[in-house]
Scaffold this motif. Sequence first.
Motif, PDB file in Angstrom:
ATOM      1  N   PRO A  82      57.152  13.285 145.537  1.00 39.38           N
ATOM      2  CA  PRO A  82      56.048  13.908 146.519  1.00 39.38           C
ATOM      3  C   PRO A  82      54.672  14.103 146.072  1.00 39.38           C
ATOM      4  O   PRO A  82      53.581  13.749 146.698  1.00 39.38           O
ATOM      5  N   GLU A  83      54.520  14.403 144.972  1.00 41.15           N
ATOM      6  CA  GLU A  83      53.195  14.702 144.439  1.00 41.15           C
ATOM      7  C   GLU A  83      52.407  13.412 144.184  1.00 41.15           C
ATOM      8  O   GLU A  83      51.189  13.377 144.250  1.00 41.15           O
ATOM      9  N   TYR A  84      53.033  12.184 144.186  1.00 37.33           N
ATOM     10  CA  TYR A  84      52.282  10.896 144.281  1.00 37.33           C
ATOM     11  C   TYR A  84      52.440  10.214 145.954  1.00 37.33           C
ATOM     12  O   TYR A  84      51.598   9.632 146.560  1.00 37.33           O
ATOM     13  N   THR A  85      53.551  10.334 146.545  1.00 42.82           N
ATOM     14  CA  THR A  85      53.731   9.819 147.941  1.00 42.82           C
ATOM     15  C   THR A  85      52.653  10.455 149.028  1.00 42.82           C
ATOM     16  O   THR A  85      52.289   9.958 149.975  1.00 42.82           O
ATOM     17  N   GLU A  86      52.681  11.966 148.797  1.00 42.21           N
ATOM     18  CA  GLU A  86      51.797  12.545 149.604  1.00 42.21           C
ATOM     19  C   GLU A  86      50.123  12.581 149.498  1.00 42.21           C
ATOM     20  O   GLU A  86      49.523  12.932 150.441  1.00 42.21           O
ATOM     21  N   VAL A  87      49.912  12.242 148.319  1.00 46.57           N
ATOM     22  CA  VAL A  87      48.481  12.092 147.638  1.00 46.57           C
ATOM     23  C   VAL A  87      47.854  10.893 148.016  1.00 46.57           C
ATOM     24  O   VAL A  87      46.773  10.520 148.332  1.00 46.57           O
ATOM     25  N   PHE A  88      48.592   9.729 147.623  1.00 49.18           N
ATOM     26  CA  PHE A  88      48.139   8.189 147.540  1.00 49.18           C
ATOM     27  C   PHE A  88      48.581   7.359 148.702  1.00 49.18           C
ATOM     28  O   PHE A  88      49.713   7.646 149.021  1.00 49.18           O
ATOM     29  N   ASP A  89      47.891   6.459 149.192  1.00 48.97           N
ATOM     30  CA  ASP A  89      48.179   5.459 150.058  1.00 48.97           C
ATOM     31  C   ASP A  89      49.131   4.304 149.427  1.00 48.97           C
ATOM     32  O   ASP A  89      49.239   4.018 148.046  1.00 48.97           O
ATOM     33  N   HIS A  90      49.616   3.448 150.175  1.00 54.03           N
ATOM     34  CA  HIS A  90      50.542   2.355 149.570  1.00 54.03           C
ATOM     35  C   HIS A  90      49.926   1.519 148.665  1.00 54.03           C
ATOM     36  O   HIS A  90      50.388   1.103 147.658  1.00 54.03           O
ATOM     37  N   ASP A  91      48.513   1.069 148.926  1.00 53.77           N
ATOM     38  CA  ASP A  91      47.672   0.183 147.709  1.00 53.77           C
ATOM     39  C   ASP A  91      47.650   0.933 146.533  1.00 53.77           C
ATOM     40  O   ASP A  91      47.803   0.367 145.752  1.00 53.77           O
ATOM     41  N   GLN A  92      47.266   2.422 146.756  1.00 55.12           N
ATOM     42  CA  GLN A  92      47.182   3.149 145.361  1.00 55.12           C
ATOM     43  C   GLN A  92      48.455   3.169 144.729  1.00 55.12           C
ATOM     44  O   GLN A  92      48.261   3.131 143.592  1.00 55.12           O
TER      45      GLN A  92
END
Length: 120
Positions: free
Chosen positions: A22-32
């Motif tokens: 979650p620390e990545y999926t909730e902060v960054f969009d798909h491209d990021q």
Amino acid sequence: MQISEDVHNYMENLVGQVLGKPEYTEVFDHDQLADLACLALIQLRPVYIRHDIDFLSTLSEERLLTLKQYAETAVASAKGMILDDRRSNRTDEFPVVFTKPRFDEDAELEWFEKPILKKR
């Protein structure tokens, strides 16, 4: 045989596990997230395998933990590059000009382009 189906880099699995948190999926969009994966994988030595189960059955738990730590570190390092993305701070658009439009086939290979195996 198709390499893309029969052989894969196990480090992609480990980086994917890190990026699934979650620390990545909730902060960054798909491209990021895709950029993070690329930047992290560039830093890691590939581990090419055919079957995960065969690989994991011969891998010590200590080595697996080390590989997971490498993936965590690579993603954390890549995160800094994404958060400090210089492309988003551009104010002027500069045209890209190629000074040498053709590839020089006589140019010496870079160290990472040279074959690992030496000729006999």
